[in-house]
Design a protein around this motif. Structure first.
Motif: not given
Ligand SMILES: Cc1cc2nc3c(=O)[nH]c(=O)nc-3n(C[C@H](O)[C@H](O)[C@H](O)COP(=O)(O)OP(=O)(O)OC[C@H]3O[C@@H](n4cnc5c(N)ncnc54)[C@H](O)[C@@H]3O)c2cc1C
Ligand SMILES: Cc1cc2nc3c(=O)[nH]c(=O)nc-3n(C[C@H](O)[C@H](O)[C@H](O)COP(=O)(O)OP(=O)(O)OC[C@H]3O[C@@H](n4cnc5c(N)ncnc54)[C@H](O)[C@@H]3O)c2cc1C
Lengths: 534, 534
Positions: A141-142, A147, A149, A239, A427, A429, A437, B311, B335, B338, B402-404, B407, B409
């Protein structure tokens, strides 16, 4: 399709007969060894022949049925592993072929490794046997609602209370709710929770804690713990077999010794102290996890490519001018130019994955010997490879789907589910852009170090050859020259280095460091891609 | 998310306040007119405020519940349209906002237009009133299991039997089963069926026939008709609300006058005759359908971009060095690089869509005047635009997702469903690669015509300027020069033309025409893209 039409030749057999390479030898190269081929084959057949593991109805189940089906499969897999006394290698392969995301993935893939990597020997002795016997089920649970990234921005607090020798776990804001952990929504009894450690009024940043969430008697949430499933995800099946969850703490107390204390501890008095274990040790785990992600990219991609290649061989469309048979779409150059690079990538990622396994061993040996010199490079290299291979694989699965025309849009082709279940790898890991970056920062640092005369190591050793690479002209004159790997390598190296140097110059020209970063970060990303391709 | 965290500034309002363009004027430009803004707004509110039309639970329904929900919504929409005496414009918008694929789309979008375009006046008088009143429900049954792109390869037969003045509809092979038609699986009572017309022992190729499939009394399949749903499709919710179906005929008889006879007829005696209506008239319909597809691309893309932009404005991650607020991810250059091109594309496709509406009117006027000179160009132009805009939109929706981050997904973000429901647009109404190959053939023909001194028309008129474009040097010297649209246009024109000429030369050098085609078709496709961008 056409193959069932009666009187049709068997196109797959026809294509297979024309293979010009040693198919058996390729199987061995792919699996890594003759032994690995044999085990993989045996486990695949074990799963395929067992009705409990059937997958064909998966996309038709409701969310609840699907989740129950996952529990059933996980329990059955466990039973088979015990009954047949499977080795760890065999058990992992069996789980791989069961191929349905579920809480066991997080239990084995994140909970157990977190305790192994961050727990003291004493903690490992206490918790691992229970985890191995499934007496407890754990998740990781991270991420929080606010938050993902930016792990340093997590808001959950673990405040030490010396009066009871306990930590108080608390979710102070809505955005501090844990959000996403797989296995959390329904299955887990325990979690490794990442929270801000606060002791003696001071915030020491993010640390891991083992927290019990549900009763071991009746599986109900413990007092102060609010839990739930976060809802449906991309795709049908896919999933949705996973109970990704939400978790909030209202002043939940845990004993002090449930802080993972390998790297740092809080003493009985509430003092925060570092152990003499270097924190670099943790990076070994990260290299390991990313190595498995690259290997998984190859597995997912090879499945998709396999479906699309077979379909293209059987599907015929157009091309019959004189009433003769139509053309197999595999023979159209447009189909080939879309499909074959993806086929090649599946092999490339496979071999990169095998190389990363070697890198992991190498890094670990150096860590044992307290040699940290290659760590930043290994770290950047795995981050870049994770990002590039998962992005390319997700796009490739979708391209394979399109290559199957209308049929690829049906769940029965297998491709929609394959895409939906794979794509979050871009997305989790580490968001792929955020990772690139990081790699970019590393590369810019390397450029300035090389300029200062320092010799780079590992996959970027070529940068030491800066004088030559900045000026050399490609040795390629004829088409045949491209068949010389050294020539290709030089071209890639020169391109990557020149791009890196160019970026570094742009950054140094910018009014402020920060702004320079922002302005060039997009081009640095293309740079990354060039570099990772080496 | 963070906006709920209490004490957070309202980031959306902040961003909106800094807009530097006339928001109201842009709304009008987007919708086409002040009146269109008003109607769209009114219809959107009508749908949003009606509980029957709610969409938020859509991804959680089982396939059966979802299908029932679609029937309910379609019936309710029809009721509202009648009750409120909506105009056709209003009714279309209402259906657009209900936004759930269903049999009505094929009824209005394919069945009715097919009868209008290919039926005689008499046939239109007989069938259209029933269709308008929903006394019959129609679908469009062209694709078969074995043939999608290659319509000329369809295998269903319609054999004329002069002894009873009937056609016998038959599915001679497994691959001749109709496969995919929307509305066929459960809802339709009738279909326009495309089949090989056989009379007097001769095969006259593919023609359309109106065939009744189900009883108007109890909706059961008529004798000789086998029907079914082809199963689950990509995504949860998404296109699963549609009953795409399979259909087989076992010698089903229909009256001769149910052949669509505007362009050709079979007489009572079984003679095949052409009417004096030129077959080019059919192309008008195709331009119309593709114009709506380009307009739809813009709608789908603008929704996805809207979610991702909002978002990104609200989501903050990293960038707080001194404990201050974190950076809105919208402010990261990666961001932006893209996201913003996708935002621009949504506008571009919108305006191209409006231009295509004009083109449709123009083509129709010319057709009335029996001027077919611009048809090939209009045909190629719409095929290219259909292909390029739908491919780019599908990719763009996925990029927005993917930009979101994580969330995106979750189904609750709306983006997974938006992608899954949109992406078949790359396959239906012409597979995008097959379409580009058609455009390529057209372009190669044009190059040779230009070489022979013929003046090209429409969007490729610039090719007439071949002498200049093959030799000119770009007028761009400074960054500012790129702000001059004429300079950009010239660069694009020169690039497209040079690529086309280059391809044509490669083709003429190849050992055989056919082989030349195959070898260059992939590069012709890049050429196409350059051209369509004009
Ligand atoms: C299927 C799935 C399973 C998961 N399982 C788990 C689990 O078991 N346990 C767990 O703890 N978590 C889990 N997660 C959460 C996952 O780790 C996060 O979603 C991931 O870290 C991304 O974070 P985010 O969603 O907050 O994205 P964000 O960080 O909000 O990203 C949003 C956008 O901002 C951009 N961005 C962010 N920062 C920067 C920057 N500095 N510069 C430029 N651009 C930036 C990103 O590129 C992205 O486009 C799971 C997620 C998914 C989808
Ligand atoms: C959601 C959905 C709704 C639909 N609704 C309807 C409907 O209402 N009515 C109806 O009749 N049909 C319908 N269709 C069918 C649709 O029109 C076909 O799927 C489409 O025409 C593509 O044909 P295919 O599936 O046979 O693809 P194929 O033609 O088999 O294409 C397979 C692959 O071969 C390639 N290929 C084919 N020919 C060539 C060539 N000459 N050169 C190079 N490459 C080639 C394609 O690019 C593709 O990669 C629907 C399909 C979908 C997905």
């Amino acid at each position: 399709m056409a193959a069932d039409g009666g009187g049709e030749p068997d196109h797959l057999a026809g294509e297979r007969a024309t293979a010009q390479f040693d198919v058996d030898g390729m199987k061995v190269a792919w699996a890594g060894s003759r032994h690995a081929v044999e085990v993989a084959d045996r486990m695949a057949r074990l799963v395929a022949s067992d009705p409990v593991f059937r997958k064909d109805t998966r996309t038709m189940l409701s969310r609840k049925e699907l989740f129950k089906d996952t529990l059933k499969k996980a329990a059955h897999a466990w039973k088979r592993i015990v009954e047949l006394r499977l080795t760890e290698e065999e058990a992992n392969l069996l789980r791989l072929y069961v191929d349905q995301p579920g809480y066991v993935d997080l239990h084995w893939g994140m909970f157990v490794p977190a305790i192994k990597g961050q727990g003291t020997e004493e903690q490992q002795k206490k918790w691992l046997p229970m985890a191995y016997k499934f007496q407890i089920i754990g998740c990781y649970a991270q991420t929080e609602l606010g938050h993902g990234s930016n792990v340093q921005g997590l808001e959950t607090t673990a405040t030490f209370d010396p009066s009871t020798d306990e930590f108080v776990m608390h979710s102070p804001t809505l955005t501090s709710s844990k959000w996403w952990p797989g296995g959390l929504g329904k299955a887990s009894t325990h979690a490794v929770v990442y929270a801000r450690l606060i002791t003696e009024g001071k915030d020491y940043g993010i640390h891991g804690f083992i927290v019990q969430l549900r009763s071991l008697d009746d599986h109900s949430p413990l007092p102060g713990v609010t839990l739930g499933d976060i809802g449906g995800k991309f795709g049908s099946g896919a999933y949705n077999s996973m109970d990704n969850g939400v978790l909030r703490f209202d002043h939940v107390r845990i004993p002090r010794d449930q802080m993972l204390m390998r790297l740092s501890q809080v003493t009985r008095e509430g003092k925060y102290v570092h152990s003499d274990v270097p924190k670099q040790l943790l990076y070994g785990t990260m290299v390991y996890v990313r190595q498995t992600i690259v290997a998984d990219a190859s597995k997912a991609l090879s499945r998709a490519v396999c479906i699309a290649v077979r379909y293209s061989a059987i599907r015929k469309q157009f091309g019959s001018q004189d009433g003769g048979p139509e053309t197999q779409v595999l023979n159209y150059k447009t189909q080939q130019s879309r499909l074959f690079p993806l086929l090649a990538s599946a092999y490339a990622y496979r071999f990169v994955g095998q190389w990363l396994k070697w890198l992991y061993t190498d890094v670990n040996q150096k860590l044992e010997a307290k040699d940290y010199s290659t760590l930043p490079e290994a770290h950047a290299c795995t981050a870049g490879l994770k990002s590039v291979t998962t992005s390319a694989t997700a796009d490739a699965i979708e391209e394979c789907r399109k290559l199957c025309g209308g049929h690829g849009y049906l769940n029965s082709s297998g491709l929609p589910e394959l895409f939906a279940v794979y794509v979050p790898a871009c997305t989790y890991e580490g968001d792929n852009v955020v990772l690139l970056l990081q790699v970019a920062r590393f590369l810019m640092k390397t450029v300035s170090q090389v300029a200062a005369g320092k010799q780079p190591v590992g996959t970027i050793a070529y940068m030491g050859n800066i004088q030559h690479l900045m000026q050399c002209k490609s040795a390629v004159n004829t088409a045949e020259d491209w068949l010389n790997p050294a020539a290709i390598k030089e071209v890639f190296e020169a391109r990557a280095l020149r791009m890196a140097v160019n970026c570094a110059q742009n950054i140094s020209k910018a009014p402020s460091q920060e702004e320079g970063w922002c302005c060039t970060s997009s081009s640095v990303i293309s740079n990354m891609k060039a570099w990772v391709l080496l």
